[in-house]
Scaffold this motif. Structure first.
Motif, PDB file in Angstrom:
ATOM      1  N   GLU A   1      47.953  44.254  51.826  1.00  0.00           N
ATOM      2  CA  GLU A   1      46.682  44.516  51.132  1.00  0.00           C
ATOM      3  C   GLU A   1      46.391  43.482  50.039  1.00  0.00           C
ATOM      4  N   ALA A   2      47.460  42.788  49.592  1.00  0.00           N
ATOM      5  CA  ALA A   2      47.241  41.786  48.542  1.00  0.00           C
ATOM      6  C   ALA A   2      46.610  40.517  49.108  1.00  0.00           C
ATOM      7  N   VAL A   3      46.679  40.347  50.431  1.00  0.00           N
ATOM      8  CA  VAL A   3      46.077  39.162  51.035  1.00  0.00           C
ATOM      9  C   VAL A   3      44.567  39.354  51.041  1.00  0.00           C
ATOM     10  N   PRO A   4      43.828  38.387  50.492  1.00  0.00           N
ATOM     11  CA  PRO A   4      42.367  38.557  50.448  1.00  0.00           C
ATOM     12  C   PRO A   4      41.798  38.804  51.835  1.00  0.00           C
ATOM     13  N   SER A   5      40.877  39.753  51.911  1.00  0.00           N
ATOM     14  CA  SER A   5      40.303  40.061  53.226  1.00  0.00           C
ATOM     15  C   SER A   5      38.811  40.321  53.083  1.00  0.00           C
TER      16      SER A   5
ATOM     17  N   ARG B   1      37.553  33.537  40.400  1.00  0.00           N
ATOM     18  CA  ARG B   1      38.694  32.892  39.754  1.00  0.00           C
ATOM     19  C   ARG B   1      39.972  33.110  40.547  1.00  0.00           C
ATOM     20  N   SER B   2      39.883  33.852  41.640  1.00  0.00           N
ATOM     21  CA  SER B   2      41.062  34.069  42.488  1.00  0.00           C
ATOM     22  C   SER B   2      40.565  34.335  43.904  1.00  0.00           C
ATOM     23  N   ALA B   3      41.496  34.206  44.847  1.00  0.00           N
ATOM     24  CA  ALA B   3      41.134  34.492  46.241  1.00  0.00           C
ATOM     25  C   ALA B   3      40.688  35.950  46.377  1.00  0.00           C
ATOM     26  N   GLN B   4      41.290  36.835  45.560  1.00  0.00           N
ATOM     27  CA  GLN B   4      40.892  38.252  45.591  1.00  0.00           C
ATOM     28  C   GLN B   4      39.443  38.412  45.159  1.00  0.00           C
ATOM     29  N   ASP B   5      39.008  37.613  44.150  1.00  0.00           N
ATOM     30  CA  ASP B   5      37.603  37.666  43.719  1.00  0.00           C
ATOM     31  C   ASP B   5      36.682  37.282  44.877  1.00  0.00           C
TER      32      ASP B   5
END
Ligand SMILES: Cc1cc2nc3c(=O)[nH]c(=O)nc-3n(C[C@H](O)[C@H](O)[C@H](O)COP(=O)(O)OP(=O)(O)OC[C@H]3O[C@@H](n4cnc5c(N)ncnc54)[C@H](O)[C@@H]3O)c2cc1C
Length: 410
Positions: A224-228, A46-50
């Motif tokens: 760190e908030a940028v999805p990696s 549901r998010s780039a972080q996911d």
């Protein structure tokens, strides 16, 4: 995506949606070869972080041997391209948000949207974007392959209309750190872009070191908030951090430039690099590596207390960024073409920094290429001083004429 205002566009988008209905077989996938595959698990981020978390889990030792597929609009027909038998399918379709920019010239589109999502949203603003002629086709897959749109004869491939991918978020986060008037002196950070010519693939990574034993310091929160794909933060010693394996002997090329902190310039440099290098693949391949590192004015402030140096930099110059431009390649028969390409590309990105008004004169000697003049970049008075010192201690110029390597004063 860049936008176009056009009533015809609206009509065409609508037409695409209508004809697309016949492709909807109540299955998310266009072909039976795809829809009949049964994954062991479906992940719906549901998010780039996911997405980042899922890929991290799938690519670390926690799930050895587990294969996965990525599904956008599900319209590639070949079995196993966007679905997988017995593996994990990451279904991107929940990431379908579309948001118009304030100036209404571009739209941010989620990586799992289908073109119907985009056209339906933009229709309300009497706008359209160059995308699939069939609205059920995915934005992700179509753009990854290029994208032929009704507008293509007028505006080119759909992928040409992409203003930026989330790579821009890394440049923003890096610049947030590098440009800070209160630059945190415990920060040592480098953001690197790597381009492998054979794979035509870019990767982006940041090495963020904090010289105090604090894990995940606040200053790195933006990065760190940028999805990696992975984040290997740990507390360690300088000795083990520096203990890198030697690289195998390869041909190398270095060059450098310095520019005032600007995330927009970094993005323009990336776009220029991509345009310049994309189709260049010499025999044996070449890997380009572009490393950005801060040159904060707090670092320059120490010179005064220790007697100064000749580098010609003052804290008043403000925060800057040093770019190390490098290339490495195995096949020496490609040297000439890579030097030529390197020089053209370097000239192009230097012009970007100049055009943006942020180019600084400083060329860091240890990153400079043989065609550069780092000593001259220190300024006339430093150069004059260095020449006087050289004349005093080496009056016949042994190190200027009999030792041809390195940068010369005379
Ligand atoms: C009915 C129909 C109409 C078409 N119309 C056009 C057209 O007008 N113009 C045109 O140029 N092409 C058109 N195509 C071709 C279409 O562009 C490609 O099939 C495209 O790959 C479909 O993208 P998708 O996201 O729907 O497919 P998917 O099958 O979901 O994805 C295609 C590939 O891209 C990868 N992928 C998708 N999204 C992502 C993501 N976010 N991140 C990483 N990987 C991703 C998938 O893993 C897969 O390998 C059409 C195809 C069909 C079947």
């Amino acid at each position: 995506m860049r936008l176009a205002e056009s009533s015809t566009a609206t009509a065409l988008a609508a037409a695409a949606a209508v004809s697309a209905a016949s492709y909807d077989t109540c299955s998310d996938y266009f072909s039976l070869q795809e829809s009949t595959l049964v994954p062991a698990c479906i992940v719906r981020p549901r998010s780039a972080q996911d997405v980042s978390k899922a890929v991290t889990i799938l690519t670390t030792s926690r799930l050895p041997g587990c294969q996965f597929a990525v599904k956008g609009g599900g319209h590639t027909p070949a079995g196993g391209f966007a679905n997988i038998q017995g593996g994990v399918t990451i279904d991107m379709t929940s990431l379908n948000a579309t948001v118009l920019s304030e100036d209404k010239t571009s739209v941010a589109v989620g990586a799992g949207a289908v073109w119907n999502d985009v056209y339906g949203y933009l229709d309300g603003f009497h706008l359209a974007a160059a995308g699939g002629r069939n609205g059920l086709v995915g934005v992700g897959g179509l753009l990854l392959g290029g994208g032929i749109s009704h507008f293509s004869p007028r505006v080119g491939w759909a992928c040409d209309g992409v203003v930026e991918y989330e790579a821009g978020a890394v440049f923003d986060a890096f610049t947030g750190i590098a440009a800070s008037p209160n630059f945190d002196p415990y920060v040592s950070v480098q953001t690197g872009l790597l381009y492998a010519s054979a794979a035509k693939a870019w990767s982006l990574s940041s090495s963020a070191v904090y010289t105090k034993p604090v894990l995940h310091p606040e200053v790195f929160s933006g990065l760190e908030a940028v999805p990696s794909i992975s984040n290997t933060s740990e507390i360690t010693t300088v000795a083990s951090l520096a203990a890198e394996n030697p690289t195998p002997p390869l041909n190398w090329l270095f060059a450098t430039l310095t520019f005032g902190t600007s995330s927009e310039t970094m993005l323009d440099i990336f776009n220029t690099l991509n345009g310049s290098l994309y189709n260049f693949n010499p025999a044996g391949g070449v890997t380009w590596n572009f490393a950005f590192e801060p040159l904060p004015s707090v670092m320059l402030s120490h010179a005064a207390a220790t007697g100064g140096n000749v580098l010609g930099l003052e804290p008043e110059d403000g925060n800057s960024v040093i770019l190390l431009f490098s290339a490495l390649w195995p096949n020496s028969s490609s040297n000439d073409s890579i030097y030529r390409q390197g020089r053209d590309t370097f000239t192009a990105i230097k012009a970007v920094a100049e055009r943006k008004g942020v180019l600084r004169k400083f060329e860091y000697l240890n990153y400079a290429g043989p065609h550069q003049s780092p000593l001259a970049s220190y300024g006339a008075s430093s150069l004059d001083f260095l020449r006087q010192v050289s004349k005093k201690y080496d009056p016949i110029g042994v190190f200027q004429s009999k030792v041809p390597g390195g940068f010369k004063l005379w």
